[in-house]
Design a protein around this motif. Structure first.
Motif, PDB file in Angstrom:
ATOM      1  N   SER A 194       0.852  -1.424   0.164  1.00 16.20           N
ATOM      2  CA  SER A 194       0.094   0.038   0.107  1.00 16.20           C
ATOM      3  C   SER A 194       0.813   1.333  -0.026  1.00 16.20           C
ATOM      4  O   SER A 194       1.650   1.530   0.839  1.00 16.20           O
ATOM      5  CB  SER A 194      -0.916  -0.040   1.236  1.00 16.20           C
ATOM      6  N   VAL A 195       0.770   2.053  -1.028  1.00 16.04           N
ATOM      7  CA  VAL A 195       1.664   3.203  -0.986  1.00 16.04           C
ATOM      8  C   VAL A 195       1.145   4.327  -2.062  1.00 16.04           C
ATOM      9  O   VAL A 195       0.002   4.017  -3.008  1.00 16.04           O
ATOM     10  CB  VAL A 195       3.054   2.600  -1.725  1.00 16.04           C
ATOM     11  N   SER A 196       1.624   5.459  -1.714  1.00 17.93           N
ATOM     12  CA  SER A 196       0.944   6.699  -2.384  1.00 17.93           C
ATOM     13  C   SER A 196       1.830   6.940  -3.266  1.00 17.93           C
ATOM     14  O   SER A 196       2.239   5.858  -4.085  1.00 17.93           O
ATOM     15  CB  SER A 196       0.720   7.940  -1.532  1.00 17.93           C
ATOM     16  N   ASN A 197       2.284   8.033  -3.753  1.00 18.69           N
ATOM     17  CA  ASN A 197       3.241   8.503  -4.885  1.00 18.69           C
ATOM     18  C   ASN A 197       4.676   8.244  -4.292  1.00 18.69           C
ATOM     19  O   ASN A 197       5.270   9.312  -3.731  1.00 18.69           O
ATOM     20  CB  ASN A 197       3.151   9.795  -5.462  1.00 18.69           C
ATOM     21  N   GLU A 198       5.115   7.038  -4.328  1.00 17.38           N
ATOM     22  CA  GLU A 198       6.567   6.807  -3.466  1.00 17.38           C
ATOM     23  C   GLU A 198       7.616   7.604  -4.203  1.00 17.38           C
ATOM     24  O   GLU A 198       8.588   7.879  -3.528  1.00 17.38           O
ATOM     25  CB  GLU A 198       6.800   5.116  -3.656  1.00 17.38           C
ATOM     26  N   GLN A 203       4.882  -7.473 -13.299  1.00 18.09           N
ATOM     27  CA  GLN A 203       5.329  -8.680 -13.718  1.00 18.09           C
ATOM     28  C   GLN A 203       5.085  -9.866 -12.927  1.00 18.09           C
ATOM     29  O   GLN A 203       4.524 -11.224 -13.252  1.00 18.09           O
ATOM     30  CB  GLN A 203       6.626  -8.747 -14.572  1.00 18.09           C
ATOM     31  N   ALA A 204       5.160  -9.644 -11.556  1.00 14.13           N
ATOM     32  CA  ALA A 204       5.063 -10.648 -10.496  1.00 14.13           C
ATOM     33  C   ALA A 204       3.589 -11.039 -10.077  1.00 14.13           C
ATOM     34  O   ALA A 204       3.113 -11.540  -9.490  1.00 14.13           O
ATOM     35  CB  ALA A 204       5.872 -10.421  -9.491  1.00 14.13           C
ATOM     36  N   GLY A 205       2.621 -10.035 -10.599  1.00 17.27           N
ATOM     37  CA  GLY A 205       1.205 -10.031 -10.473  1.00 17.27           C
ATOM     38  C   GLY A 205       0.857  -9.256  -8.909  1.00 17.27           C
ATOM     39  O   GLY A 205      -0.041  -9.567  -8.190  1.00 17.27           O
ATOM     40  N   VAL A 206       1.790  -8.587  -8.660  1.00 18.37           N
ATOM     41  CA  VAL A 206       1.490  -8.018  -6.951  1.00 18.37           C
ATOM     42  C   VAL A 206       0.759  -6.449  -7.369  1.00 18.37           C
ATOM     43  O   VAL A 206       1.196  -5.602  -8.105  1.00 18.37           O
ATOM     44  CB  VAL A 206       3.036  -7.428  -6.379  1.00 18.37           C
ATOM     45  N   LEU A 207      -0.249  -6.652  -6.679  1.00 23.33           N
ATOM     46  CA  LEU A 207      -1.211  -5.348  -6.841  1.00 23.33           C
ATOM     47  C   LEU A 207      -0.591  -4.216  -6.123  1.00 23.33           C
ATOM     48  O   LEU A 207      -0.366  -4.496  -4.692  1.00 23.33           O
ATOM     49  CB  LEU A 207      -2.525  -5.653  -6.574  1.00 23.33           C
ATOM     50  N   ILE A 208      -0.483  -3.155  -6.362  1.00 19.65           N
ATOM     51  CA  ILE A 208      -0.121  -2.079  -5.646  1.00 19.65           C
ATOM     52  C   ILE A 208      -1.360  -1.198  -5.366  1.00 19.65           C
ATOM     53  O   ILE A 208      -1.761  -0.697  -6.051  1.00 19.65           O
ATOM     54  CB  ILE A 208       1.002  -1.183  -6.502  1.00 19.65           C
ATOM     55  N   PHE A 240       1.954   7.920   2.276  1.00 22.90           N
ATOM     56  CA  PHE A 240       1.767   6.652   3.094  1.00 22.90           C
ATOM     57  C   PHE A 240       2.740   5.652   2.371  1.00 22.90           C
ATOM     58  O   PHE A 240       2.487   5.660   1.031  1.00 22.90           O
ATOM     59  CB  PHE A 240       0.235   6.423   3.503  1.00 22.90           C
ATOM     60  N   ALA A 241       3.072   4.712   3.121  1.00 25.24           N
ATOM     61  CA  ALA A 241       3.757   3.644   2.432  1.00 25.24           C
ATOM     62  C   ALA A 241       3.590   2.194   3.513  1.00 25.24           C
ATOM     63  O   ALA A 241       4.226   2.524   4.641  1.00 25.24           O
ATOM     64  CB  ALA A 241       5.097   3.921   2.166  1.00 25.24           C
ATOM     65  N   SER A 242       3.420   1.230   3.204  1.00 22.26           N
ATOM     66  CA  SER A 242       3.482  -0.145   3.947  1.00 22.26           C
ATOM     67  C   SER A 242       3.382  -1.250   3.059  1.00 22.26           C
ATOM     68  O   SER A 242       3.133  -1.217   2.046  1.00 22.26           O
ATOM     69  CB  SER A 242       2.290   0.057   5.020  1.00 22.26           C
ATOM     70  N   LEU A 243       3.918  -2.142   3.627  1.00 24.53           N
ATOM     71  CA  LEU A 243       3.800  -3.700   3.203  1.00 24.53           C
ATOM     72  C   LEU A 243       3.443  -4.856   4.219  1.00 24.53           C
ATOM     73  O   LEU A 243       3.894  -4.349   5.285  1.00 24.53           O
ATOM     74  CB  LEU A 243       5.163  -3.872   2.538  1.00 24.53           C
ATOM     75  N   ILE A 244       2.834  -5.800   3.661  1.00 19.37           N
ATOM     76  CA  ILE A 244       2.307  -6.803   4.703  1.00 19.37           C
ATOM     77  C   ILE A 244       2.992  -7.863   4.124  1.00 19.37           C
ATOM     78  O   ILE A 244       3.045  -8.434   2.999  1.00 19.37           O
ATOM     79  CB  ILE A 244       0.766  -7.048   4.561  1.00 19.37           C
ATOM     80  N   VAL A 245       3.759  -8.622   5.141  1.00 22.18           N
ATOM     81  CA  VAL A 245       4.534  -9.832   4.721  1.00 22.18           C
ATOM     82  C   VAL A 245       3.829 -11.028   5.247  1.00 22.18           C
ATOM     83  O   VAL A 245       3.389 -11.252   6.453  1.00 22.18           O
ATOM     84  CB  VAL A 245       6.039  -9.842   5.214  1.00 22.18           C
ATOM     85  N   TYR A 246       3.404 -11.920   4.485  1.00 20.75           N
ATOM     86  CA  TYR A 246       2.709 -13.253   4.727  1.00 20.75           C
ATOM     87  C   TYR A 246       3.530 -14.261   4.578  1.00 20.75           C
ATOM     88  O   TYR A 246       4.756 -14.045   4.087  1.00 20.75           O
ATOM     89  CB  TYR A 246       1.335 -13.374   3.861  1.00 20.75           C
ATOM     90  N   PRO A 247       2.994 -15.573   4.951  1.00 24.42           N
ATOM     91  CA  PRO A 247       4.061 -16.701   5.094  1.00 24.42           C
ATOM     92  C   PRO A 247       4.536 -17.079   3.530  1.00 24.42           C
ATOM     93  O   PRO A 247       3.796 -16.507   2.802  1.00 24.42           O
ATOM     94  CB  PRO A 247       3.293 -17.858   5.554  1.00 24.42           C
ATOM     95  N   LYS A 248       5.457 -17.900   3.435  1.00 27.40           N
ATOM     96  CA  LYS A 248       6.261 -18.120   2.245  1.00 27.40           C
ATOM     97  C   LYS A 248       5.039 -18.909   1.391  1.00 27.40           C
ATOM     98  O   LYS A 248       4.248 -19.599   1.789  1.00 27.40           O
ATOM     99  CB  LYS A 248       7.484 -18.988   2.304  1.00 27.40           C
ATOM    100  N   ARG A 249       5.184 -18.655  -0.024  1.00 28.43           N
ATOM    101  CA  ARG A 249       4.276 -19.400  -0.880  1.00 28.43           C
ATOM    102  C   ARG A 249       4.646 -21.106  -0.896  1.00 28.43           C
ATOM    103  O   ARG A 249       5.856 -21.315  -0.645  1.00 28.43           O
ATOM    104  CB  ARG A 249       4.411 -18.900  -2.467  1.00 28.43           C
ATOM    105  N   LYS A 250       3.774 -21.891  -0.996  1.00 22.65           N
ATOM    106  CA  LYS A 250       4.245 -23.181  -1.241  1.00 22.65           C
ATOM    107  C   LYS A 250       5.108 -23.683  -2.082  1.00 22.65           C
ATOM    108  O   LYS A 250       5.756 -24.658  -1.770  1.00 22.65           O
ATOM    109  CB  LYS A 250       2.821 -24.223  -1.249  1.00 22.65           C
ATOM    110  N   ASP A 251       5.240 -23.024  -3.249  1.00 17.31           N
ATOM    111  CA  ASP A 251       6.209 -23.331  -4.353  1.00 17.31           C
ATOM    112  C   ASP A 251       7.647 -22.501  -3.906  1.00 17.31           C
ATOM    113  O   ASP A 251       8.419 -22.501  -4.934  1.00 17.31           O
ATOM    114  CB  ASP A 251       5.574 -22.966  -5.594  1.00 17.31           C
ATOM    115  N   ALA A 252       7.646 -21.936  -2.963  1.00 15.37           N
ATOM    116  CA  ALA A 252       8.949 -21.097  -2.749  1.00 15.37           C
ATOM    117  C   ALA A 252      10.180 -21.968  -2.617  1.00 15.37           C
ATOM    118  O   ALA A 252      10.006 -23.018  -1.841  1.00 15.37           O
ATOM    119  CB  ALA A 252       8.832 -20.277  -1.705  1.00 15.37           C
TER     120      ALA A 252
END
Length: 369
Positions: free
Chosen positions: A228-232, A262-267, A355-367
């Protein structure tokens, strides 16, 4: 009688200090510093004009955390309840100042002091090796001054930043290690994360890290990420004057955006609130947020913190920056309790409320990393 110390008490305080301790002594300058600064209290116990003991309590700006910095009782007056009375008095003053948690450090060999603290409700939560000048270890202890308001938060992994510009990587280290306890959190990884996520330049010297770069660094190591970020780009471009440096920052940020896409991460372009933070924590997410450090330390610079847990009254954060010039140790920076409304204010930076923040979730199963 217990009362607030005054500048005229400094000579007697120094004399008592020299009688009670052989190392880590407070100087006259230190006592005067504590007496005139706005975020400390110095109390003393005296009888018929004779100083019997003292204690110093430090307060953490805009938080609900207090710390017993030092306490001493003259040998001839020990075992008379003076130390306990001073500490209880300090706790009541801390509550009046808005603190709901008191922390302290005690020499691991000082069993008498440990018995006193335990009898007054203090629990050990960490051991610090080679803490004192004579290389003795310290126990870190704490007490909830308002147990009816907030249960103990779970203590999360802590990592202290080793460079002025690595608060972001240090917070990301803490978040990743919480999900992966076997991960080695050290300076090598701290610097590697900075290299991957830095904006290259800031106002002076080397650059800090933005949410996009940190998100990419975590994603490369297999963690699920929410951003979640405004104009970084604007945040960092406005921190430098040189047009050449501005252009470099823009290019770096554009590359971050492309890689995340490219990684499909939504900002997300909506700020996370304290309420949102609580919801992410319930879903096993670990928030890392950029705040205005002015509300935390009085300095007007952006600063990354890791959010660890919450209860009915507070949200708890780990601050990776330990400032010895402000008489702080890691004790002051772990599990800092902040009311949600204050955290909401901290997470909006400058006149434009960036504003700027990120949420770190557990590793992907394919990691695989």
């Amino acid at each position: 009688m217990i009362r607030d110390a005054e500048l005229s008490d400094v000579p007697a305080l120094v004399e008592l200090e020299e009688r009670c301790f052989e190392t880590d002594l407070l100087s006259p300058r230190s006592f005067r510093h504590f007496l005139i600064r706005g975020n400390a209290d110095v109390f003393l116990d005296e009888e018929d004009g004779v100083l019997r003991g003292y204690c110093i309590v430090l307060y953490h700006r805009n938080t609900s955390l207090a710390r017993l910095y030092s306490m001493a009782v003259a040998s001839k007056y020990r075992k008379q309840g003076i130390a306990g009375a001073l500490l209880l008095y300090a706790e009541q003053r801390a509550l009046a100042e808005g603190a709901t948690r008191m922390r302290l450090e005690v020499n691991q060999a000082n069993k008498a002091a440990q018995r006193l603290y335990r009898s007054l409700g203090y629990d050990k939560f960490a051991v610090v090796l080679d803490y004192y000048e004579d290389h003795a270890n310290a126990l870190r202890m704490e007490k909830d001054l308002a147990p009816h308001l907030a249960p103990d938060p779970e203590h999360a992994p802590y990592y202290r930043q080793t460079l002025d510009f690595t608060c972001g990587p240090a917070c990301l280290l803490m978040a990743m290690k919480a999900h992966d306890p076997e991960m080695k959190a050290d300076r090598s990884l701290e610097i590697q994360l900075w290299r991957e996520s830095t904006t290259v330049f800031m106002t002076s010297g080397l650059g800090g890290c933005g949410a996009l770069g940190l998100a990419l660094a975590a994603m490369r190591r297999g963690f699920e990420i929410e951003v979640s970020v405004s104009n970084e780009t604007e945040i960092f471009v406005n921190s430098v004057r040189s047009e050449e440096k501005k252009e470099v920052i823009r290019l770096v940020e554009q590359q971050f955006v492309r890689e995340l896409a490219q990684a499909g991460v939504l900002i997300r372009r909506r700020p996370l609130t304290a309420k949102d933070i609580k919801e992410r924590l319930k879903r096993d997410g670990i928030p890392v947020a950029l705040i205005s450090s002015y509300r935390l330390t009085g300095e007007k610079v952006p600063h990354w913190i890791k959010i660890t847990s919450f209860d009915d009254r507070f949200i708890y954060i780990n601050d990776p920056f330990v400032d010895p010039e402000e008489d702080r140790t890691e004790t002051d920076c772990i599990g800092i309790p902040i009311v949600p409304q204050e955290l909401d204010r901290m997470m909006r930076l400058g006149r434009r409320k960036h504003f700027a923040s990120l949420i770190v979730y557990p590793k992907r199963k394919d990691a695989t990393l």
